[in-house]
Enzyme design. Structure first.
Site, PDB file in Angstrom:
ATOM      1  N   HIS A  12     -23.599  -2.374 -10.478  1.00 31.52           N
ATOM      2  CA  HIS A  12     -24.916  -1.756 -10.281  1.00 31.52           C
ATOM      3  C   HIS A  12     -25.201  -0.604 -11.235  1.00 31.52           C
ATOM      4  O   HIS A  12     -26.336  -0.114 -11.286  1.00 31.52           O
ATOM      5  CB  HIS A  12     -25.102  -1.396  -8.808  1.00 31.52           C
ATOM      6  CG  HIS A  12     -25.138  -2.647  -7.973  1.00 31.52           C
ATOM      7  ND1 HIS A  12     -26.003  -3.692  -8.255  1.00 31.52           N
ATOM      8  CD2 HIS A  12     -24.375  -3.080  -6.933  1.00 31.52           C
ATOM      9  CE1 HIS A  12     -25.793  -4.685  -7.406  1.00 31.52           C
ATOM     10  NE2 HIS A  12     -24.802  -4.336  -6.604  1.00 31.52           N
ATOM     11  N   GLU A 153      -9.792 -13.042  -1.260  1.00 25.95           N
ATOM     12  CA  GLU A 153     -10.547 -11.838  -0.906  1.00 25.95           C
ATOM     13  C   GLU A 153     -11.428 -12.211   0.272  1.00 25.95           C
ATOM     14  O   GLU A 153     -12.255 -13.129   0.169  1.00 25.95           O
ATOM     15  CB  GLU A 153     -11.383 -11.348  -2.089  1.00 25.95           C
ATOM     16  CG  GLU A 153     -12.158 -10.078  -1.717  1.00 25.95           C
ATOM     17  CD  GLU A 153     -12.804  -9.395  -2.908  1.00 25.95           C
ATOM     18  OE1 GLU A 153     -12.265  -9.473  -4.034  1.00 25.95           O
ATOM     19  OE2 GLU A 153     -13.863  -8.779  -2.708  1.00 25.95           O
ATOM     20  N   HIS A 217     -21.491  -1.489  -4.210  1.00 23.09           N
ATOM     21  CA  HIS A 217     -22.847  -0.987  -3.989  1.00 23.09           C
ATOM     22  C   HIS A 217     -22.885   0.406  -3.357  1.00 23.09           C
ATOM     23  O   HIS A 217     -23.538   1.318  -3.856  1.00 23.09           O
ATOM     24  CB  HIS A 217     -23.617  -2.004  -3.133  1.00 23.09           C
ATOM     25  CG  HIS A 217     -25.065  -1.696  -3.004  1.00 23.09           C
ATOM     26  ND1 HIS A 217     -25.662  -1.427  -1.804  1.00 23.09           N
ATOM     27  CD2 HIS A 217     -26.034  -1.596  -3.940  1.00 23.09           C
ATOM     28  CE1 HIS A 217     -26.938  -1.180  -1.995  1.00 23.09           C
ATOM     29  NE2 HIS A 217     -27.187  -1.278  -3.286  1.00 23.09           N
TER      30      HIS A 217
HETATM   31  N1  PXP Z   1     -16.103  -8.549  -3.647  1.00 23.58           N
HETATM   32  C1  PXP Z   1     -16.842  -9.578  -4.106  1.00 23.58           C
HETATM   33  C2  PXP Z   1     -16.158 -10.881  -4.330  1.00 23.58           C
HETATM   34  C3  PXP Z   1     -18.210  -9.432  -4.397  1.00 23.58           C
HETATM   35  O1  PXP Z   1     -18.928 -10.485  -4.850  1.00 23.58           O
HETATM   36  C4  PXP Z   1     -18.801  -8.170  -4.210  1.00 23.58           C
HETATM   37  C5  PXP Z   1     -20.258  -7.982  -4.522  1.00 23.58           C
HETATM   38  O2  PXP Z   1     -20.504  -8.208  -5.857  1.00 23.58           O
HETATM   39  C6  PXP Z   1     -17.996  -7.117  -3.758  1.00 23.58           C
HETATM   40  C7  PXP Z   1     -16.655  -7.343  -3.460  1.00 23.58           C
HETATM   41  C8  PXP Z   1     -18.530  -5.739  -3.590  1.00 23.58           C
HETATM   42  O3  PXP Z   1     -19.486  -5.704  -2.595  1.00 23.58           O
HETATM   43  P1  PXP Z   1     -20.376  -4.405  -2.438  1.00 23.58           P
HETATM   44  O4  PXP Z   1     -21.140  -4.236  -3.715  1.00 23.58           O
HETATM   45  O5  PXP Z   1     -21.235  -4.720  -1.280  1.00 23.58           O
HETATM   46  O6  PXP Z   1     -19.439  -3.247  -2.190  1.00 23.58           O
END
Ligand code: PXP
Length: 240
Positions: A12, A153, A217
């Protein structure tokens, strides 16, 4: 004492950069600052539509980063070729739909099962550690093992939504715990990610045997107010 690793997702930073079509804020600068601030790895998701991270970011970050780079990609021939060329330390295969705002669920491991199996083998032979982003359910954990992934994951999005909306999260927590136990039992390294903030990361850090959290995020958003180094320090305290 166990130490949970923190993967910092900087997608981001690129989202903000791309909003103005300019060259800042620079994801490479964010990756290097996160490294200096104690991140254990840096995650970037190269999406088919290049809405945030672009190919040039991948090349630059890969060439300058000293901690492991975790590249998230969809199970497509294009992404396989890019990953084989760039050889990131870690790869996480994720589902991808053009119209989604973010990665909405775990991979459907039965769809394209044969392609996935070949893709994982090629990536591993090429020197990358391969993880599959899956829903926390036992069937998918077993399938990830069958497909020969190194890691899984677990998608924590549903759990986080329930907690954030003060709804009953117990069933979802049990699903995560059971998936962690089975994953470890059959030799998969287990990670967790999606939607995590300080509170939900703290709650899940109490589950033994989750080795790594990937957070993006919330961490990038919070960094606007307290700075990236402080936010990473806070998460490292939470995960201790
Ligand atoms: N893990 C994976 C596989 C993801 O696709 C994402 C989002 O891109 C994240 C972790 C991180 O999620 P967030 O941005 O909601 O913290």
């Amino acid at each position: 004492m166990k130490r949970i690793k923190l993967g910092v997702n900087i997608d981001h930073v690129a989202t903000v950069r791309n909003a103005r079509g300019d060259n800042y804020p620079d994801p490479l600068r964010a990756a290097l600052l996160a490294q200096k601030s104690g991140a254990d790895s840096i995650t970037i998701h190269l999406r088919e539509d290049r809405r945030h991270i672009i190919d040039k970011d991948l090349e630059l970050i890969k060439s300058r980063l000293r901690i492991p780079l975790n590249l998230e990609i969809a199970a497509t021939k294009e992404m396989l070729d890019i990953a084989l060329k760039n050889i990131p330390d870690f790869i996480c295969i994720v589902p991808e739909k053009r119209e989604e705002i973010t990665t909405e669920g775990g991979l459907n491991l039965n769809y394209k099962k044969n392609f996935l199996k070949k893709m994982i083998l090629k990536l591993k032979e090429n020197g990358s550690r391969v993880s599959l982003f899956i829903e926390p359910n036992l069937k998918d954990v077993e399938m990830a093992h069958y497909l020969n992934a190194d890691c899984i994951e677990l998608h924590t999005g549903r759990f986080c939504n329930l907690v954030n909306n003060k709804r009953n999260f117990k069933k979802e927590l049990v699903k995560i715990k059971r998936s962690v136990i089975l994953g470890n039992k059959i030799g998969l390294e287990v990670h967790a990610g999606h939607g995590l903030n300080y509170k939900t990361a703290k709650m899940l850090s109490k589950i033994d045997l989750i080795k790594e959290f990937n957070i993006g995020h919330f961490l990038i958003g919070e960094s606007i107010f307290i700075g990236l180094p402080n936010c990473i320090k806070n998460f490292k305290k939470v995960l201790r």
